[in-house]
Design a protein around this motif. Structure first.
Motif, PDB file in Angstrom:
ATOM      1  N   LYS A 141       0.873  -1.093  -0.066  1.00  0.00           N
ATOM      2  CA  LYS A 141       0.148  -0.015  -0.125  1.00  0.00           C
ATOM      3  C   LYS A 141       0.863   1.342  -0.099  1.00  0.00           C
ATOM      4  N   ASN A 142       0.715   2.065  -1.075  1.00  0.00           N
ATOM      5  CA  ASN A 142       1.578   3.154  -1.076  1.00  0.00           C
ATOM      6  C   ASN A 142       2.748   3.110  -1.198  1.00  0.00           C
ATOM      7  N   GLY A 143       3.258   2.051  -1.773  1.00  0.00           N
ATOM      8  CA  GLY A 143       4.753   1.380  -1.887  1.00  0.00           C
ATOM      9  C   GLY A 143       5.214   0.869  -0.813  1.00  0.00           C
ATOM     10  N   LYS A 144       4.587   0.670   0.361  1.00  0.00           N
ATOM     11  CA  LYS A 144       5.163  -0.054   1.532  1.00  0.00           C
ATOM     12  C   LYS A 144       4.692  -1.379   1.477  1.00  0.00           C
ATOM     13  N   VAL A 145       5.798  -2.421   1.802  1.00  0.00           N
ATOM     14  CA  VAL A 145       5.571  -3.731   1.727  1.00  0.00           C
ATOM     15  C   VAL A 145       5.427  -4.135   2.960  1.00  0.00           C
ATOM     16  N   THR A 146       4.231  -4.913   3.252  1.00  0.00           N
ATOM     17  CA  THR A 146       4.054  -5.593   4.573  1.00  0.00           C
ATOM     18  C   THR A 146       3.730  -6.913   4.331  1.00  0.00           C
ATOM     19  N   VAL A 147       4.088  -7.874   5.232  1.00  0.00           N
ATOM     20  CA  VAL A 147       3.851  -9.272   5.285  1.00  0.00           C
ATOM     21  C   VAL A 147       3.322  -9.855   6.629  1.00  0.00           C
TER      22      VAL A 147
END
Length: 399
Positions: free
Chosen positions: A279-285
């Motif tokens: 989201k908005n270029g931010k990667v979360t896992v």
């Protein structure tokens, strides 16, 4: 007329027998040297390979006489070690010293020395996979220090030290890393390889008599492509194996929610999945972990089978697993910059269009990816006693 047909049939069958050549490529067992395990090391500019070769005449029970030919505790194997400029050269040199043909089809364990792994293992992988008799199911293992020393331990509980390494790998992981899975990880985008670490251990204090050396698994070796970049200690390594859903009946130690002491919960069933988001270029896992637990030891003065106490203990287990996994992930991200969990691969599989945008920059993005863990553990068995055994009722802490 019938006689003529029968005669012709017999002639045809006789002619067919001339085409049968028999076992043209047979090899007598007395002419073969069975390699059970191999250790490879780097010594300066040379390679050293050490073959653990079975001795059929010594394969009876240890200390026995007769039977399979075992005699007064003699080892059922011997080591053949050679150096050369190339690994293939070491095999050729070794054959010069044997009256039997070296046979690799029974080799199920490959020990790789630390120094060789740091230089890169790509050149040796071709030698271990190209020839059809080489097993892709063989288990590669990194050793602390020289590999031949680990292969030459006493390991008295098994006939062959190489087989003990193999059994330890299967006790530690449900699906240990084979040559095939290791090579796949080297060649696949979005995941970095890892292998178990084996080291030498002593089975009794050093001042005892008849001290024998043993083998233990000692964490994970972390790779970037084919080169070893570091070694992770056992505690965070076990947390990452659990995060992969590959742990084999691991035990989690948690502090008692109240009172003093610890409890141990065995996770008999565990599996996991990775859920990436961008989201908005931010990667979360997010790592979703599911497991069923059994209390195997209560060394505290806390609780019994009351529902509220089991629920409280569940919360403690969740917090402990979450903290351990996230600490292990941060370590592998910040110290080794290696994606052994396959975070990038999970993005590739679940968000292929997003992966195409970031894959060229993944090495730069990965250390800053926010990885969280969400455990779901159900304690479904508390054992055969209602309360901490040995603790009187008035000393038990209840919620």
């Amino acid at each position: 007329m019938k006689f003529i047909y029968k005669y012709r049939a017999v002639v045809v069958l006789l002619l067919c027998t001339s085409l049968i050549s028999g076992c043209w490529d047979r090899q007598e067992i007395n002419d073969i040297a069975f390699v059970i395990g191999i250790a490879v090391d780097k010594e300066g500019e040379n390679y050293r390979s050490s073959l653990q070769i079975a001795l059929p005449g010594q394969s009876g029970a240890t200390g026995s006489e007769g039977g399979g030919g075992g005699t007064s505790g003699d080892k059922p194997w011997f080591m053949l070690s050679n150096t050369a400029k190339t690994l293939r050269g070491t095999a050729l040199e070794g054959q010069k010293e044997l009256s039997r043909k070296i046979y690799y089809a029974h080799r199920r364990t490959i020990l790789i020395g630390e120094e060789l792994a740091q230089d890169g293992v790509a050149s040796m992988l071709d030698l271990f996979t190209r020839y059809p008799l080489n097993r892709l199911s063989a288990l590669p293992v990194i050793t602390k220090g020289e590999a031949y020393k680990v292969l030459d331990t006493d390991a008295p509980i098994e006939k062959f030290p190489s087989e003990m390494v193999r059994e330890l790998c299967f006790l530690n992981m449900r699906n240990p890393r084979s040559l095939k899975t290791f090579i796949d990880a080297i060649l696949t985008d979005g995941v970095d390889p890892f292998l178990p670490i084996a080291s030498i251990a002593e089975n009794v204090p050093v001042n005892w008599k008849n001290v024998k050396t043993n083998i233990k698994l000692d964490g994970l070796a972390i790779f970037k492509k084919d080169k070893l970049v570091g070694m992770m200690e056992k505690a965070p390594a076990d947390a990452l194996i659990l995060a992969m859903g590959e742990a084999n009946a691991p035990e989690v130690m948690v502090k008692a929610p109240r009172g003093e002491g610890n409890l141990f919960i065995k996770l008999n069933e565990n599996n996991s999945s990775l859920h990436p988001s961008i989201k908005n270029g931010k990667v979360t896992v997010n790592i979703q972990l599911y497991a069923k637990g059994v209390i195997v030891d209560n060394e505290s003065n806390y609780g019994d089978r009351r529902e509220e106490e089991i629920l409280k203990l569940n919360e403690e287990v969740h917090e402990k697993i979450k903290a351990d996994i996230e600490e292990g992930v941060r370590l592998v991200q910040q110290k080794f910059h290696a994606d052994i969990l396959g975070v990038g691969r999970s993005i590739h599989q679940n968000l292929p269009s997003e992966w195409d945008k970031i894959k060229d920059r993944w090495d730069l993005i990965y250390p800053d990816v926010e990885v969280t863990a969400t455990p779901h553990v159900i304690i479904e068995n508390v054992g055969v006693v209602n309360k901490p055994i040995g603790v009187v009722e008035e000393d038990i802490i209840h919620d």
